[in-house]
Design a protein around this motif. Structure first.
Motif, PDB file in Angstrom:
ATOM      1  N   PRO A 264      -3.147  -1.025  -1.573  1.00 35.16           N
ATOM      2  CA  PRO A 264      -2.479  -0.981  -2.867  1.00 35.16           C
ATOM      3  C   PRO A 264      -0.968  -0.872  -2.743  1.00 35.16           C
ATOM      4  N   SER A 265      -0.283  -1.227  -3.807  1.00 31.02           N
ATOM      5  CA  SER A 265       1.161  -1.071  -3.893  1.00 31.02           C
ATOM      6  C   SER A 265       1.527   0.391  -3.652  1.00 31.02           C
TER       7      SER A 265
ATOM      8  N   SER B  49       4.940  -2.081   3.599  1.00 30.99           N
ATOM      9  CA  SER B  49       6.279  -2.582   3.943  1.00 30.99           C
ATOM     10  C   SER B  49       6.996  -1.610   4.868  1.00 30.99           C
ATOM     11  N   THR B  50       6.852  -0.333   4.601  1.00 28.86           N
ATOM     12  CA  THR B  50       7.506   0.674   5.448  1.00 28.86           C
ATOM     13  C   THR B  50       6.977   0.572   6.876  1.00 28.86           C
TER      14      THR B  50
ATOM     15  N   GLU C 159      13.725   0.533   9.319  1.00 28.29           N
ATOM     16  CA  GLU C 159      13.645   1.955   8.977  1.00 28.29           C
ATOM     17  C   GLU C 159      13.472   2.732  10.275  1.00 28.29           C
TER      18      GLU C 159
HETATM   19  P1  ADP Z   1       3.894  -1.050  -0.077  1.00 32.40           P
HETATM   20  O1  ADP Z   1       4.643  -2.060   0.705  1.00 32.40           O
HETATM   21  O2  ADP Z   1       2.524  -0.772   0.447  1.00 32.40           O
HETATM   22  O3  ADP Z   1       3.869  -1.350  -1.545  1.00 32.40           O
HETATM   23  P2  ADP Z   1       6.138   0.670   0.568  1.00 32.40           P
HETATM   24  O4  ADP Z   1       6.123   0.846   2.037  1.00 32.40           O
HETATM   25  O5  ADP Z   1       7.124  -0.284   0.007  1.00 32.40           O
HETATM   26  O6  ADP Z   1       4.659   0.345   0.055  1.00 32.40           O
HETATM   27  O7  ADP Z   1       6.436   2.070  -0.134  1.00 32.40           O
HETATM   28  C1  ADP Z   1       5.658   3.215   0.102  1.00 32.40           C
HETATM   29  C2  ADP Z   1       6.261   4.359  -0.632  1.00 32.40           C
HETATM   30  O8  ADP Z   1       7.525   4.663  -0.046  1.00 32.40           O
HETATM   31  C3  ADP Z   1       6.525   4.126  -2.101  1.00 32.40           C
HETATM   32  O9  ADP Z   1       6.214   5.313  -2.791  1.00 32.40           O
HETATM   33  C4  ADP Z   1       7.989   3.831  -2.150  1.00 32.40           C
HETATM   34  O10 ADP Z   1       8.527   4.207  -3.395  1.00 32.40           O
HETATM   35  C5  ADP Z   1       8.528   4.701  -1.027  1.00 32.40           C
HETATM   36  N1  ADP Z   1       9.759   4.174  -0.431  1.00 32.40           N
HETATM   37  C6  ADP Z   1       9.873   3.005   0.259  1.00 32.40           C
HETATM   38  N2  ADP Z   1      11.137   2.844   0.705  1.00 32.40           N
HETATM   39  C7  ADP Z   1      11.835   3.915   0.282  1.00 32.40           C
HETATM   40  C8  ADP Z   1      13.201   4.354   0.438  1.00 32.40           C
HETATM   41  N3  ADP Z   1      14.090   3.615   1.108  1.00 32.40           N
HETATM   42  N4  ADP Z   1      13.552   5.534  -0.124  1.00 32.40           N
HETATM   43  C9  ADP Z   1      12.642   6.276  -0.798  1.00 32.40           C
HETATM   44  N5  ADP Z   1      11.357   5.954  -0.960  1.00 32.40           N
HETATM   45  C10 ADP Z   1      10.946   4.787  -0.437  1.00 32.40           C
END
Ligand code: ADP
Ligand code: MG
Length: 242
Positions: free
Chosen positions: A37-38, A43-44, A53
């Motif tokens: 899920p989103s 992505s992280t 990161e």
């Molecule tokens: P996905 O790609 O599975 O949708 P992400 O990895 O983009 O998930 O994000 C996971 C969580 O980390 C989310 O709650 C997002 O808001 C938070 N998040 C991602 N990048 C950052 C950042 N640079 N600063 C703060 N929170 C972040």
């Protein structure tokens, strides 16, 4: 030796823990699709694998080089990793050929003739040999994404990471991009692909990894995970996307 070896990877943003101890191996030549899920941290995870990161804990090793070692040459290590994003981020003022040669020249210090030779070969690979002189605005989204893939391939990456490469595309353009990715998989490229394209995952992936809440909930052969998930969270997610 695995192409990618992730051990105990954690990432926090302030008090928010986004990755809570990820262990994942990707073998050389393997295609791993990451679904979930989103907000689950997909992505992280990819961004930690090429150090866009900085991990808060754990180790990431690519092609035998531990990227999380404080003494490692990050720029050199990152060159081994190709990344393709949802947004293609081509330079609008450069032609297709310019977009695919600029990093080769600046980062790899290739001379113009060599960079152009490699660019043309990779544009051929993504089916855009006839677009070398076009500017990005003249191309469809699918063609722009294929240029972005050629640009990444021109750097001779050991692994390719794709973060929802077709999510920004009109539906009729998705197939061409997935076709290029399928070709790379057939050539034996090591790939980690975050995607919602379940038919691609099913047909092309060697393994599907389901993430939720910053952990790997389950993983396995695509048919097993997608058709016969073990965990309730996976079932709930799949019921929404299939
Ligand atoms: P996905 O790609 O599975 O949708 P992400 O990895 O983009 O998930 O994000 C996971 C969580 O980390 C989310 O709650 C997002 O808001 C938070 N998040 C991602 N990048 C950052 C950042 N640079 N600063 C703060 N929170 C972040
Ligand atoms: Mg994401």
């Amino acid at each position: 030796m695995s192409a990618i070896e992730i051990r105990g990877l954690r990432k926090t943003f302030g008090t928010l823990e986004v990755l809570s101890g990820i262990d994942l191996d990707v073998e050389s030549g393997e295609v791993v699709c990451v679904i979930g899920p989103s907000g689950s941290g997909k992505s992280t995870l990819l961004r930690c694998v090429n150090l866009l990161e900085e991990p808060s804990g754990g180790t990431v090793t690519v092609d035998g080089v531990e990227l999380t070692d404080p003494d490692v040459d990050i720029d050199a290590a990152r060159r081994r990793i190709g990344m393709v994003f949802q947004s293609f981020n081509l330079f609008p003022h450069l032609t297709v050929l310019g977009n695919v040669t600029v990093a080769q020249r600046k980062v790899l210090k290739r001379d113009k003739a060599e960079a152009e030779r490699v660019a043309r070969a990779n544009l051929e690979r993504v089916g855009l040999a006839d677009k070398v002189d076009s500017y990005p605005e003249k191309l469809s989204g699918g063609q722009q994404q294929r240029v972005a893939i050629a640009r990444a391939l021109a750097m001779d990456p050991r692994v390719m990471l794709f973060d929802e490469p077709t999510s920004a595309l009109d539906p009729e353009l998705v197939g061409d991009v997935l076709g290029v990715m399928r070709g790379l998989a057939d050539e034996g490229m090591t790939m980690v692909v975050v995607t919602h394209e379940m038919s691609f995952a099913r047909e092309v992936a060697d393994r599907v990894v389901f993430m939720d809440g910053g952990v790997v909930v389950e993983q396995g052969a695509p048919d097993r995970v997608i058709a016969n998930p073990e965990h309730e969270r996976t079932r709930t997610f799949l019921a929404r996307v299939l």
